[in-house]
Design a protein around this motif. Structure first.
Motif, PDB file in Angstrom:
ATOM      1  N   GLN A   1       0.537   7.406  45.941  1.00 34.24           N
ATOM      2  CA  GLN A   1       1.334   6.392  45.387  1.00 34.24           C
ATOM      3  C   GLN A   1       0.717   5.670  44.293  1.00 34.24           C
ATOM      4  O   GLN A   1       1.407   5.213  43.375  1.00 34.24           O
ATOM      5  CB  GLN A   1       1.602   5.431  46.688  1.00 34.24           C
ATOM      6  CG  GLN A   1       2.828   4.349  46.271  1.00 34.24           C
ATOM      7  CD  GLN A   1       4.051   4.828  45.580  1.00 34.24           C
ATOM      8  OE1 GLN A   1       4.664   5.885  46.277  1.00 34.24           O
ATOM      9  NE2 GLN A   1       4.573   4.759  44.414  1.00 34.24           N
ATOM     10  N   MET A   2      -0.539   5.200  44.343  1.00 37.38           N
ATOM     11  CA  MET A   2      -1.349   4.694  43.113  1.00 37.38           C
ATOM     12  C   MET A   2      -1.206   5.267  42.057  1.00 37.38           C
ATOM     13  O   MET A   2      -1.115   4.821  40.971  1.00 37.38           O
ATOM     14  CB  MET A   2      -2.678   4.336  43.678  1.00 37.38           C
ATOM     15  CG  MET A   2      -2.733   3.049  44.767  1.00 37.38           C
ATOM     16  SD  MET A   2      -4.470   2.465  45.090  1.00 37.38           S
ATOM     17  CE  MET A   2      -5.305   3.877  45.780  1.00 37.38           C
ATOM     18  N   LEU A   3      -1.210   6.566  42.152  1.00 36.06           N
ATOM     19  CA  LEU A   3      -1.276   7.507  41.148  1.00 36.06           C
ATOM     20  C   LEU A   3      -0.010   7.608  40.277  1.00 36.06           C
ATOM     21  O   LEU A   3       0.128   7.141  39.125  1.00 36.06           O
ATOM     22  CB  LEU A   3      -1.608   8.870  41.493  1.00 36.06           C
ATOM     23  CG  LEU A   3      -1.612  10.114  40.330  1.00 36.06           C
ATOM     24  CD1 LEU A   3      -2.270   9.814  39.015  1.00 36.06           C
ATOM     25  CD2 LEU A   3      -1.850  11.675  40.907  1.00 36.06           C
ATOM     26  N   LEU A   4       0.990   7.741  41.157  1.00 36.60           N
ATOM     27  CA  LEU A   4       2.345   7.611  40.596  1.00 36.60           C
ATOM     28  C   LEU A   4       2.625   6.051  40.055  1.00 36.60           C
ATOM     29  O   LEU A   4       3.205   6.210  38.936  1.00 36.60           O
ATOM     30  CB  LEU A   4       3.533   7.864  41.652  1.00 36.60           C
ATOM     31  CG  LEU A   4       3.546   9.139  42.402  1.00 36.60           C
ATOM     32  CD1 LEU A   4       4.479   9.213  43.388  1.00 36.60           C
ATOM     33  CD2 LEU A   4       3.715  10.246  41.462  1.00 36.60           C
ATOM     34  N   ASP A   5       2.165   5.050  40.508  1.00 35.19           N
ATOM     35  CA  ASP A   5       2.372   3.906  39.638  1.00 35.19           C
ATOM     36  C   ASP A   5       1.681   3.795  38.741  1.00 35.19           C
ATOM     37  O   ASP A   5       2.234   3.031  37.677  1.00 35.19           O
ATOM     38  CB  ASP A   5       1.764   2.789  40.895  1.00 35.19           C
ATOM     39  CG  ASP A   5       2.766   2.563  42.051  1.00 35.19           C
ATOM     40  OD1 ASP A   5       3.677   3.407  42.021  1.00 35.19           O
ATOM     41  OD2 ASP A   5       2.266   1.959  43.318  1.00 35.19           O
ATOM     42  N   THR A   6       0.553   4.294  38.449  1.00 35.82           N
ATOM     43  CA  THR A   6      -0.432   4.360  37.228  1.00 35.82           C
ATOM     44  C   THR A   6       0.624   5.350  36.148  1.00 35.82           C
ATOM     45  O   THR A   6       0.572   4.742  35.087  1.00 35.82           O
ATOM     46  CB  THR A   6      -1.790   5.059  37.466  1.00 35.82           C
ATOM     47  OG1 THR A   6      -2.451   4.288  38.499  1.00 35.82           O
ATOM     48  CG2 THR A   6      -2.581   5.010  36.335  1.00 35.82           C
ATOM     49  N   LEU A   7       1.028   6.387  36.666  1.00 40.60           N
ATOM     50  CA  LEU A   7       1.907   6.946  35.762  1.00 40.60           C
ATOM     51  C   LEU A   7       3.084   6.397  34.998  1.00 40.60           C
ATOM     52  O   LEU A   7       3.403   6.610  33.829  1.00 40.60           O
ATOM     53  CB  LEU A   7       2.638   8.368  36.525  1.00 40.60           C
ATOM     54  CG  LEU A   7       1.117   9.421  36.781  1.00 40.60           C
ATOM     55  CD1 LEU A   7       1.864  10.754  37.590  1.00 40.60           C
ATOM     56  CD2 LEU A   7       0.502   9.812  35.668  1.00 40.60           C
ATOM     57  N   ASP A   8       3.521   5.438  35.764  1.00 39.80           N
ATOM     58  CA  ASP A   8       4.554   4.509  35.096  1.00 39.80           C
ATOM     59  C   ASP A   8       4.170   3.784  33.939  1.00 39.80           C
ATOM     60  O   ASP A   8       5.119   3.289  33.292  1.00 39.80           O
ATOM     61  CB  ASP A   8       5.148   3.629  36.052  1.00 39.80           C
ATOM     62  CG  ASP A   8       5.802   4.310  37.221  1.00 39.80           C
ATOM     63  OD1 ASP A   8       6.383   5.379  37.122  1.00 39.80           O
ATOM     64  OD2 ASP A   8       6.063   3.659  38.420  1.00 39.80           O
ATOM     65  N   ALA A   9       3.007   3.671  33.708  1.00 38.97           N
ATOM     66  CA  ALA A   9       2.475   2.878  32.420  1.00 38.97           C
ATOM     67  C   ALA A   9       2.453   3.906  31.323  1.00 38.97           C
ATOM     68  O   ALA A   9       2.365   3.477  30.291  1.00 38.97           O
ATOM     69  CB  ALA A   9       1.006   2.640  32.812  1.00 38.97           C
TER      70      ALA A   9
END
Length: 280
Positions: free
Chosen positions: A116-124
């Motif tokens: 989930q942290m990876l997905l949130d990071t990709l949102d950037a």
């Protein structure tokens, strides 16, 4: 079990990729056990050759052949971005990331939290498309799949979730990618040969030798964000610097064949003890 049966039947076993360390997976104990059941060894680097010898295998039976997976890179014809788009039925426009995250089978890295942290990071990176491949069957993999499928549903033009790309499509997607992100062994072994950076997350591949283009991160959003930024800007290398892949130059098959041709099989093998000179 097959290796044990072959050994009992006095059939020589050739083991490739022995001596490697992946601290975040169960593989190490199994890999080293296969080493002891095997007679001839082709390792992917010189450091791993030394470790197989350290495990008691005689040096004359251990050859550094490089990573055999790199041989295909020399033989294959890769797809263009347009051809890849047509094959995937998904319009790809550069830039894009290729993301493969597998659960860590050892240690305290919670797969859902890290993913989930990876997905949130990709949102950037809304201007980057994302090819998300499914995790393997390791513990926790089934819990990640709904997360990546939902992420793809939320971003239908930006994100493709796919169970498997297959070899040609996978390597073709890497060839044109801005970066490969996740914790697959491919990010360590094959990706550097394309001069494409790898963001290697967490401990799953901890212990493996890696090229300069492999950016190791902690399983935290801050660490992942910092590494992706370095990957996108290519700040891990000097301008026009050629990245050295420690896993060889894609000529392993010929070396393995020569190694097998030189086989002088004796059904019993002695344990090779290191001497003072060996450890200098």
């Amino acid at each position: 079990a097959a290796a044990q049966t072959a050994m009992i039947m006095r059939i020589p076993i050739v083991h490739l990729h022995g001596g490697e360390i992946t601290e975040g997976a169960y593989d190490d104990a199994i890999r080293h056990a296969i080493t002891k059941l095997s007679y001839l060894h082709g390792t992917s680097t010189e450091a791993y050759r030394q470790r197989v010898i350290q495990l008691g295998e005689a040096p004359e039976r251990v050859t550094n052949v490089g990573a055999i997976g790199l041989d295909h890179l020399k033989r294959a014809t890769f797809m263009s971005v347009d051809e890849l788009s047509e094959s995937l039925n998904f319009k790809l426009t550069k830039p894009y990331f290729v993301v493969t995250y597998h659960p860590v089978t050892l240690g305290d890295e919670a797969p859902e939290t890290t993913f989930q942290m990876l997905l949130d990071t990709l949102d950037a990176y809304p201007d980057h498309q994302v090819i998300l491949t499914y995790p393997n069957a390791d513990d926790g993999g089934r819990r990640i799949i709904p997360m990546l499928e939902e992420y793809a549903r939320q971003h239908p033009r930006r994100v493709l979730a796919i169970p498997s790309l297959g070899q040609v499509r996978y390597l073709s997607s890497i060839a044109h990618a801005t970066a490969v992100i996740g914790n697959s062994s491919s990010g360590i072994i094959e990706v550097p040969s394309f001069d494409v950076p790898t963001v290697n997350i967490g401990t799953r591949q901890k212990g493996r030798l890696a090229a300069k283009s492999v950016l190791n991160t902690q399983p935290t959003q801050t660490s992942m964000a910092d590494a992706i930024k370095v990957a996108v800007t290519r700040n891990y290398k000097q301008r026009d610097e050629q990245i050295h892949n420690p896993y060889g130059q894609g000529d392993s098959s010929a070396k393995v064949i020569e190694m097998i041709k030189s086989l002088n099989f004796e059904p019993s093998k002695a344990f090779y003890d290191l001497t003072f000179d060996d450890v200098q």
